[in-house]
Design a protein around this motif. Structure first.
Motif, PDB file in Angstrom:
ATOM      1  N   ASP A  47      76.373  -0.419  35.691  1.00 49.25           N
ATOM      2  CA  ASP A  47      75.993   0.339  36.883  1.00 49.25           C
ATOM      3  C   ASP A  47      77.202   0.922  37.591  1.00 49.25           C
ATOM      4  OD1 ASP A  47      73.104  -0.299  36.905  1.00 49.25           O
ATOM      5  OD2 ASP A  47      73.815  -2.346  37.236  1.00 49.25           O
ATOM      6  N   GLU A  48      78.328   0.238  37.546  1.00 46.79           N
ATOM      7  CA  GLU A  48      79.542   0.683  38.235  1.00 46.79           C
ATOM      8  C   GLU A  48      80.758   0.187  37.477  1.00 46.79           C
ATOM      9  OE1 GLU A  48      81.489   2.187  39.968  1.00 46.79           O
ATOM     10  OE2 GLU A  48      80.754   2.817  41.915  1.00 46.79           O
TER      11      GLU A  48
ATOM     12  N   LEU B 253      73.803  -5.540  40.710  1.00 44.09           N
ATOM     13  CA  LEU B 253      74.384  -4.602  39.747  1.00 44.09           C
ATOM     14  C   LEU B 253      75.191  -5.328  38.680  1.00 44.09           C
ATOM     15  CD1 LEU B 253      75.871  -1.845  42.112  1.00 44.09           C
ATOM     16  CD2 LEU B 253      73.581  -1.913  41.083  1.00 44.09           C
ATOM     17  N   ASP B 254      75.241  -4.705  37.511  1.00 37.00           N
ATOM     18  CA  ASP B 254      76.139  -5.140  36.448  1.00 37.00           C
ATOM     19  C   ASP B 254      77.320  -4.173  36.438  1.00 37.00           C
ATOM     20  OD1 ASP B 254      74.344  -7.188  35.426  1.00 37.00           O
ATOM     21  OD2 ASP B 254      73.115  -5.519  34.690  1.00 37.00           O
ATOM     22  N   VAL B 255      78.525  -4.691  36.630  1.00 36.80           N
ATOM     23  CA  VAL B 255      79.707  -3.837  36.674  1.00 36.80           C
ATOM     24  C   VAL B 255      80.696  -4.259  35.587  1.00 36.80           C
ATOM     25  CG1 VAL B 255      79.395  -3.565  39.167  1.00 36.80           C
ATOM     26  CG2 VAL B 255      81.095  -5.168  38.313  1.00 36.80           C
TER      27      VAL B 255
ATOM     28  N   ASN C  85      79.508   4.212  32.380  1.00 38.90           N
ATOM     29  CA  ASN C  85      78.266   4.690  31.782  1.00 38.90           C
ATOM     30  C   ASN C  85      78.215   4.372  30.291  1.00 38.90           C
ATOM     31  OD1 ASN C  85      77.502   5.751  34.248  1.00 38.90           O
ATOM     32  ND2 ASN C  85      78.062   7.857  33.739  1.00 38.90           N
TER      33      ASN C  85
ATOM     34  N   LYS D 139      83.845   6.423  36.009  1.00 38.28           N
ATOM     35  CA  LYS D 139      82.386   6.358  35.942  1.00 38.28           C
ATOM     36  C   LYS D 139      81.884   6.637  34.534  1.00 38.28           C
ATOM     37  CE  LYS D 139      78.272   6.025  37.815  1.00 38.28           C
ATOM     38  NZ  LYS D 139      77.765   4.721  38.292  1.00 38.28           N
TER      39      LYS D 139
ATOM     40  N   TYR E 251      70.563   4.061  44.415  1.00 44.08           N
ATOM     41  CA  TYR E 251      70.061   2.987  43.559  1.00 44.08           C
ATOM     42  C   TYR E 251      68.617   2.681  43.944  1.00 44.08           C
ATOM     43  CZ  TYR E 251      74.979   2.034  42.458  1.00 44.08           C
ATOM     44  OH  TYR E 251      76.289   2.142  42.058  1.00 44.08           O
TER      45      TYR E 251
ATOM     46  N   ARG F 174      67.471  -2.846  42.665  1.00 41.15           N
ATOM     47  CA  ARG F 174      68.878  -3.187  42.391  1.00 41.15           C
ATOM     48  C   ARG F 174      69.492  -3.941  43.567  1.00 41.15           C
ATOM     49  NH1 ARG F 174      69.457  -3.653  37.623  1.00 41.15           N
ATOM     50  NH2 ARG F 174      71.548  -2.822  37.282  1.00 41.15           N
TER      51      ARG F 174
END
Length: 292
Positions: free
Chosen positions: A172-173, A132-134, A167, A163, A123, A127
Protein backbone atom coordinates in the motif's frame (compact mmCIF):
# COMPACT_ATOMS: atom_id res chain seq x y z
CA UNK A 1 -18.57 14.70 -8.93
CA UNK A 2 -18.62 18.11 -7.26
CA UNK A 3 -15.69 20.08 -8.62
CA UNK A 4 -14.44 23.64 -8.46
CA UNK A 5 -11.29 24.80 -10.22
CA UNK A 6 -9.63 28.21 -10.15
CA UNK A 7 -7.42 28.82 -13.17
CA UNK A 8 -5.37 31.92 -12.52
CA UNK A 9 -8.36 34.27 -12.41
CA UNK A 10 -11.07 32.11 -13.97
CA UNK A 11 -13.45 29.65 -12.31
CA UNK A 12 -14.52 26.44 -14.06
CA UNK A 13 -16.47 23.41 -12.87
CA UNK A 14 -15.50 20.54 -15.18
CA UNK A 15 -12.34 18.53 -15.87
CA UNK A 16 -12.64 19.33 -19.56
CA UNK A 17 -12.35 23.05 -18.86
CA UNK A 18 -9.60 22.68 -16.25
CA UNK A 19 -6.63 23.15 -18.60
CA UNK A 20 -3.24 24.76 -18.09
CA UNK A 21 -0.92 26.27 -20.76
CA UNK A 22 1.69 23.86 -22.08
CA UNK A 23 4.36 26.54 -21.58
CA UNK A 24 3.68 26.77 -17.85
CA UNK A 25 6.96 25.96 -16.09
CA UNK A 26 5.06 23.99 -13.47
CA UNK A 27 4.18 21.52 -16.24
CA UNK A 28 7.46 21.72 -18.12
CA UNK A 29 9.85 21.51 -15.16
CA UNK A 30 7.91 20.93 -11.95
CA UNK A 31 8.78 24.52 -11.11
CA UNK A 32 6.25 25.44 -8.46
CA UNK A 33 4.82 24.62 -5.06
CA UNK A 34 1.60 23.19 -3.70
CA UNK A 35 -0.49 22.39 -0.64
CA UNK A 36 -3.00 19.60 -0.01
CA UNK A 37 -5.72 20.94 2.29
CA UNK A 38 -8.80 19.38 3.86
CA UNK A 39 -12.19 20.87 4.65
CA UNK A 40 -14.49 19.28 7.23
CA UNK A 41 -18.00 20.25 8.28
CA UNK A 42 -17.84 23.58 6.44
CA UNK A 43 -14.41 24.48 7.87
CA UNK A 44 -11.09 24.51 6.02
CA UNK A 45 -8.81 22.71 8.46
CA UNK A 46 -5.63 24.51 9.58
CA UNK A 47 -5.78 26.79 6.54
CA UNK A 48 -3.46 29.43 7.99
CA UNK A 49 -0.79 26.78 8.65
CA UNK A 50 -1.03 25.63 5.04
CA UNK A 51 -0.83 29.18 3.70
CA UNK A 52 2.18 29.96 5.88
CA UNK A 53 3.94 26.84 4.57
CA UNK A 54 3.02 27.74 0.99
CA UNK A 55 4.57 31.19 1.30
CA UNK A 56 7.65 29.76 3.04
CA UNK A 57 8.04 27.27 0.18
CA UNK A 58 7.71 30.12 -2.31
CA UNK A 59 10.41 32.11 -0.55
CA UNK A 60 12.66 29.05 -0.58
CA UNK A 61 12.52 28.76 -4.36
CA UNK A 62 12.57 32.54 -5.04
CA UNK A 63 8.97 32.57 -6.22
CA UNK A 64 6.95 35.71 -5.50
CA UNK A 65 3.28 34.84 -5.08
CA UNK A 66 1.24 37.60 -6.78
CA UNK A 67 -1.45 37.84 -4.07
CA UNK A 68 -1.38 38.47 -0.33
CA UNK A 69 -1.95 35.72 2.23
CA UNK A 70 -5.38 37.16 2.97
CA UNK A 71 -6.32 37.10 -0.73
CA UNK A 72 -5.05 33.53 -1.04
CA UNK A 73 -7.12 32.45 1.97
CA UNK A 74 -10.20 34.01 0.37
CA UNK A 75 -9.54 32.14 -2.89
CA UNK A 76 -9.23 28.82 -1.07
CA UNK A 77 -12.44 29.43 0.88
CA UNK A 78 -14.27 30.35 -2.31
CA UNK A 79 -13.01 27.20 -4.03
CA UNK A 80 -14.43 25.07 -1.20
CA UNK A 81 -17.69 27.04 -1.22
CA UNK A 82 -18.21 26.47 -4.94
CA UNK A 83 -18.13 22.66 -4.58
CA UNK A 84 -21.35 22.73 -2.56
CA UNK A 85 -19.78 20.11 -0.25
CA UNK A 86 -19.30 20.25 3.50
CA UNK A 87 -16.18 18.04 3.31
CA UNK A 88 -13.67 18.30 0.47
CA UNK A 89 -10.03 18.17 -0.52
CA UNK A 90 -8.31 21.28 -1.89
CA UNK A 91 -5.14 21.23 -3.98
CA UNK A 92 -3.53 24.68 -4.13
CA UNK A 93 -0.71 25.19 -6.63
CA UNK A 94 1.48 28.15 -7.51
CA UNK A 95 3.71 27.71 -10.53
CA UNK A 96 6.48 29.87 -11.92
CA UNK A 97 4.04 30.71 -14.69
CA UNK A 98 4.16 30.71 -18.46
CA UNK A 99 7.63 31.01 -19.97
CA UNK A 100 9.49 29.41 -22.85
CA UNK A 101 11.16 26.04 -23.38
CA UNK A 102 14.28 27.11 -21.52
CA UNK A 103 14.60 26.68 -17.77
CA UNK A 104 15.44 30.33 -17.01
CA UNK A 105 12.75 31.50 -14.54
CA UNK A 106 13.31 35.09 -15.64
CA UNK A 107 11.42 34.21 -18.82
CA UNK A 108 8.24 33.65 -16.76
CA UNK A 109 6.47 37.00 -16.50
CA UNK A 110 4.16 36.15 -13.61
CA UNK A 111 3.47 33.14 -11.34
CA UNK A 112 0.18 31.31 -11.90
CA UNK A 113 -2.28 30.17 -9.23
CA UNK A 114 -4.43 27.05 -9.62
CA UNK A 115 -6.85 25.64 -7.05
CA UNK A 116 -8.75 22.35 -7.34
CA UNK A 117 -11.50 21.52 -4.83
CA UNK A 118 -13.36 18.23 -4.89
CA UNK A 119 -14.07 15.08 -2.89
CA UNK A 120 -11.30 12.62 -1.97
CA UNK A 121 -10.89 9.10 -0.58
CA UNK A 122 -7.27 7.96 -0.73
CA UNK A 123 -7.98 4.68 1.03
CA UNK A 124 -11.23 2.73 1.49
CA UNK A 125 -12.61 2.79 5.03
CA UNK A 126 -11.71 -0.86 5.66
CA UNK A 127 -8.00 0.04 5.42
CA UNK A 128 -8.43 2.26 8.47
CA UNK A 129 -9.90 -0.73 10.30
CA UNK A 130 -7.51 -3.41 8.99
CA UNK A 131 -4.36 -1.36 8.36
CA UNK A 132 -1.82 -1.00 5.56
CA UNK A 133 0.93 -3.27 4.32
CA UNK A 134 4.07 -1.23 3.64
CA UNK A 135 7.54 -2.02 2.36
CA UNK A 136 10.93 -0.36 2.53
CA UNK A 137 11.83 0.85 -0.97
CA UNK A 138 15.34 1.18 -2.38
CA UNK A 139 14.73 4.68 -3.77
CA UNK A 140 16.45 7.01 -1.29
CA UNK A 141 15.02 10.35 -0.25
CA UNK A 142 16.74 13.25 -2.00
CA UNK A 143 19.25 14.84 0.36
CA UNK A 144 18.11 18.14 1.95
CA UNK A 145 21.17 19.94 0.54
CA UNK A 146 20.11 18.84 -2.97
CA UNK A 147 16.38 19.63 -2.80
CA UNK A 148 15.05 20.82 0.52
CA UNK A 149 11.98 18.71 1.45
CA UNK A 150 10.72 21.61 3.56
CA UNK A 151 9.73 23.23 0.26
CA UNK A 152 6.60 21.42 -0.90
CA UNK A 153 7.51 21.60 -4.55
CA UNK A 154 5.79 20.20 -7.63
CA UNK A 155 8.87 18.07 -8.26
CA UNK A 156 7.64 14.78 -6.79
CA UNK A 157 9.51 12.35 -9.05
CA UNK A 158 11.59 11.06 -6.12
CA UNK A 159 8.39 10.12 -4.27
CA UNK A 160 6.77 8.71 -7.40
CA UNK A 161 9.72 6.37 -8.03
CA UNK A 162 9.34 5.11 -4.47
CA UNK A 163 5.60 4.62 -5.02
CA UNK A 164 6.27 2.66 -8.23
CA UNK A 165 8.49 0.30 -6.23
CA UNK A 166 5.82 -0.15 -3.57
CA UNK A 167 3.21 -0.84 -6.25
CA UNK A 168 5.42 -3.47 -7.88
CA UNK A 169 5.79 -5.23 -4.53
CA UNK A 170 2.02 -5.21 -3.99
CA UNK A 171 2.24 -2.88 -0.99
CA UNK A 172 0.00 0.00 0.00
CA UNK A 173 2.89 2.38 0.73
CA UNK A 174 6.67 2.60 0.67
CA UNK A 175 9.02 3.73 3.44
CA UNK A 176 11.87 5.87 2.13
CA UNK A 177 15.29 6.06 3.78
CA UNK A 178 17.81 8.89 3.55
CA UNK A 179 21.37 8.52 2.30
CA UNK A 180 22.55 7.45 5.79
CA UNK A 181 19.91 4.73 6.10
CA UNK A 182 17.57 6.50 8.51
CA UNK A 183 13.82 6.36 7.93
CA UNK A 184 12.46 9.66 6.63
CA UNK A 185 8.81 9.22 5.64
CA UNK A 186 6.63 7.29 3.23
CA UNK A 187 6.13 8.32 -0.37
CA UNK A 188 3.15 10.52 0.52
CA UNK A 189 2.84 10.50 4.30
CA UNK A 190 4.77 11.08 7.51
CA UNK A 191 5.33 8.07 9.77
CA UNK A 192 5.01 7.49 13.52
CA UNK A 193 5.85 4.61 15.86
CA UNK A 194 4.33 3.95 19.28
CA UNK A 195 6.48 2.31 21.95
CA UNK A 196 5.40 1.91 25.58
CA UNK A 197 2.67 4.50 25.10
CA UNK A 198 5.02 7.15 23.68
CA UNK A 199 5.19 8.57 20.13
CA UNK A 200 8.32 8.56 17.98
CA UNK A 201 8.78 10.15 14.56
CA UNK A 202 11.78 11.03 12.35
CA UNK A 203 13.14 14.57 12.75
CA UNK A 204 12.89 17.28 10.12
CA UNK A 205 16.66 17.43 9.66
CA UNK A 206 16.71 13.85 8.38
CA UNK A 207 14.95 15.01 5.23
CA UNK A 208 11.20 14.98 5.74
CA UNK A 209 8.36 17.29 4.87
CA UNK A 210 7.09 18.92 8.06
CA UNK A 211 3.51 17.80 7.59
CA UNK A 212 0.56 19.78 8.92
CA UNK A 213 -1.25 16.64 10.07
CA UNK A 214 2.00 15.44 11.67
CA UNK A 215 2.16 18.73 13.56
CA UNK A 216 -1.47 18.44 14.71
CA UNK A 217 -1.00 14.87 15.94
CA UNK A 218 2.04 15.88 18.00
CA UNK A 219 0.03 18.77 19.47
CA UNK A 220 -2.90 16.49 20.34
CA UNK A 221 -0.61 13.87 21.88
CA UNK A 222 1.09 16.41 24.12
CA UNK A 223 -2.27 17.87 25.17
CA UNK A 224 -3.17 14.38 26.42
CA UNK A 225 0.17 13.82 28.16
CA UNK A 226 1.53 11.40 25.54
CA UNK A 227 5.28 12.02 25.22
CA UNK A 228 6.47 12.80 21.69
CA UNK A 229 10.04 12.22 20.49
CA UNK A 230 11.53 13.47 17.21
CA UNK A 231 14.67 11.39 16.74
CA UNK A 232 16.67 9.38 14.24
CA UNK A 233 14.99 6.06 13.49
CA UNK A 234 15.99 2.99 11.50
CA UNK A 235 13.69 0.37 10.01
CA UNK A 236 14.09 -1.83 13.10
CA UNK A 237 12.67 1.02 15.21
CA UNK A 238 9.36 0.47 13.43
CA UNK A 239 9.51 -3.33 13.23
CA UNK A 240 9.95 -3.49 17.01
CA UNK A 241 7.27 -0.87 17.74
CA UNK A 242 3.97 -1.55 19.47
CA UNK A 243 2.15 0.39 16.74
CA UNK A 244 2.95 2.22 13.51
CA UNK A 245 0.75 4.69 11.68
CA UNK A 246 0.99 7.28 8.91
CA UNK A 247 -0.28 10.86 8.75
CA UNK A 248 -1.09 13.21 5.89
CA UNK A 249 -3.75 15.68 4.78
CA UNK A 250 -5.16 13.17 2.32
CA UNK A 251 -4.80 9.99 4.38
CA UNK A 252 -5.37 11.69 7.75
CA UNK A 253 -4.25 8.94 10.20
CA UNK A 254 -4.00 5.37 8.97
CA UNK A 255 -2.41 2.34 10.68
CA UNK A 256 0.39 0.14 9.38
CA UNK A 257 0.13 -3.57 10.24
CA UNK A 258 3.02 -5.10 8.27
CA UNK A 259 6.44 -3.87 7.11
CA UNK A 260 8.21 -5.96 4.47
CA UNK A 261 5.74 -8.75 5.18
CA UNK A 262 6.52 -8.80 8.91
CA UNK A 263 3.72 -7.95 11.34
CA UNK A 264 3.93 -4.87 13.55
CA UNK A 265 3.27 -6.32 17.04
CA UNK A 266 0.12 -8.47 16.62
CA UNK A 267 -0.56 -7.21 13.09
CA UNK A 268 -3.60 -5.17 14.09
CA UNK A 269 -4.21 -1.40 14.48
CA UNK A 270 -3.29 -0.30 18.00
CA UNK A 271 -5.19 1.49 20.72
CA UNK A 272 -3.04 4.63 20.69
CA UNK A 273 -3.70 5.04 16.97
CA UNK A 274 -7.44 4.57 17.49
CA UNK A 275 -7.54 7.13 20.29
CA UNK A 276 -5.48 9.67 18.35
CA UNK A 277 -7.76 9.24 15.36
CA UNK A 278 -10.81 9.98 17.49
CA UNK A 279 -9.16 13.05 18.99
CA UNK A 280 -8.16 14.18 15.48
CA UNK A 281 -11.76 13.83 14.25
CA UNK A 282 -12.92 15.97 17.15
CA UNK A 283 -10.30 18.61 16.31
CA UNK A 284 -11.55 18.89 12.72
CA UNK A 285 -14.99 19.93 13.98
CA UNK A 286 -13.77 23.30 15.20
CA UNK A 287 -10.16 23.94 14.14
CA UNK A 288 -10.53 25.79 10.86
CA UNK A 289 -11.90 28.74 8.92
CA UNK A 290 -15.57 28.56 7.84
CA UNK A 291 -16.41 28.75 4.16
CA UNK A 292 -20.19 28.42 4.40
Amino acid sequence: MALSVYLDGKWVSSREEALVPVFDHGLLYGDGIFEGIRAYNGLVFRLEDHIDRLYNSAKGISLEIPVSKKEMIDLVLESARRTGLDDCYIRLLVTRGVGDLGIDPRKCAKPSIYIIATGIALYPEDRYEKGLDVVVVSTRRVRPDMLNPMFKSLNYLNNILGKIEANRMGADEGIMLNAEGYVTECTADNIFAVKNGELYTPPVYHGILEGITRKVIMEIAREHDIPVHEQGMVVQSFLSADEVFLTGSGAELIPVVTIDGKPVNDGKPGQVFKQLREWFKERTKYDGIPFK
